[in-house]
Design a protein around this motif. Structure first.
Motif, mmCIF file in Angstrom:
data_model
loop_
_atom_site.group_PDB
_atom_site.id
_atom_site.type_symbol
_atom_site.label_atom_id
_atom_site.label_comp_id
_atom_site.label_asym_id
_atom_site.label_seq_id
_atom_site.Cartn_x
_atom_site.Cartn_y
_atom_site.Cartn_z
ATOM 1 N N LYS A 27 0.843 -1.206 0.000
ATOM 2 C CA LYS A 27 0.000 0.000 0.000
ATOM 3 C C LYS A 27 0.879 1.258 0.000
ATOM 4 N N ILE A 28 1.913 1.258 0.821
ATOM 5 C CA ILE A 28 2.822 2.409 0.881
ATOM 6 C C ILE A 28 3.534 2.589 -0.457
ATOM 7 N N LEU A 29 4.058 1.515 -1.008
ATOM 8 C CA LEU A 29 4.803 1.608 -2.267
ATOM 9 C C LEU A 29 3.925 2.094 -3.420
ATOM 10 N N LYS A 30 2.675 1.661 -3.442
ATOM 11 C CA LYS A 30 1.786 2.057 -4.533
ATOM 12 C C LYS A 30 1.353 3.521 -4.425
ATOM 13 N N THR A 31 1.367 4.071 -3.216
ATOM 14 C CA THR A 31 0.924 5.454 -3.039
ATOM 15 C C THR A 31 2.077 6.453 -3.029
ATOM 16 N N THR A 32 3.313 5.981 -3.156
ATOM 17 C CA THR A 32 4.464 6.892 -3.101
ATOM 18 C C THR A 32 5.200 6.995 -4.430
ATOM 19 N N ASN A 33 4.608 6.537 -5.497
ATOM 20 C CA ASN A 33 5.232 6.618 -6.816
ATOM 21 C C ASN A 33 6.627 5.985 -6.822
ATOM 22 N N SER A 34 6.727 4.794 -6.254
ATOM 23 C CA SER A 34 7.996 4.083 -6.119
ATOM 24 C C SER A 34 8.414 3.358 -7.395
ATOM 25 N N GLY A 35 7.478 3.198 -8.310
ATOM 26 C CA GLY A 35 7.755 2.414 -9.512
ATOM 27 C C GLY A 35 7.176 1.010 -9.429
ATOM 28 N N LEU A 36 6.610 0.656 -8.271
ATOM 29 C CA LEU A 36 5.957 -0.647 -8.136
ATOM 30 C C LEU A 36 4.650 -0.618 -8.914
ATOM 31 N N ILE A 37 4.483 -1.584 -9.803
ATOM 32 C CA ILE A 37 3.254 -1.686 -10.592
ATOM 33 C C ILE A 37 2.270 -2.630 -9.914
ATOM 34 N N GLU A 38 2.755 -3.800 -9.521
ATOM 35 C CA GLU A 38 1.884 -4.814 -8.917
ATOM 36 C C GLU A 38 2.702 -5.699 -8.002
#
Length: 97
Positions: A27-38
């Motif tokens: 959830k954190i990675l997806k909301t921080t524009n980290s580059g995580l897609i899925e």
């Protein structure tokens, strides 16, 4: 795009804790524009303490930035308390054929 598979063995009794932490971090990675897609979490049918975390990243640099981040270092420190052994990971790149 790249894919990374993280392989974990969890100490017995910490499975639910591990699964909850996975959801929190994604959830954190997806909301921080980290580059995580899925990201998806799989549990072994033969040994319920073994997991595969399958992730898709925008590019290799995004993944590298993640593993160099303070958040990742904190997660690794926390993981040492519930992991049974050292985790492994494999980085794969999609071929455009």
């Amino acid at each position: 795009m790249i894919n990374v598979g993280f392989y974990y063995k969890i100490k017995k009794g910490h499975e639910k804790e591990f699964e909850e932490k996975f959801l929190e971090i994604v959830k954190i990675l997806k909301t921080t524009n980290s580059g995580l897609i899925e990201a998806k979490l799989y549990r072994s049918v033969e040994d319920p303490t073994e997991y595969l975390m399958y992730t898709e990243w925008k590019d290799l640099d995004s993944f590298r930035n993640f593993i160099l981040s303070e958040g990742y270092k904190n997660t690794v420190s926390y993981g040492k308390t519930i992991l049974d052994g050292k985790p492994t990971h494999r980085v794969l790149q999609e071929l455009n054929t």
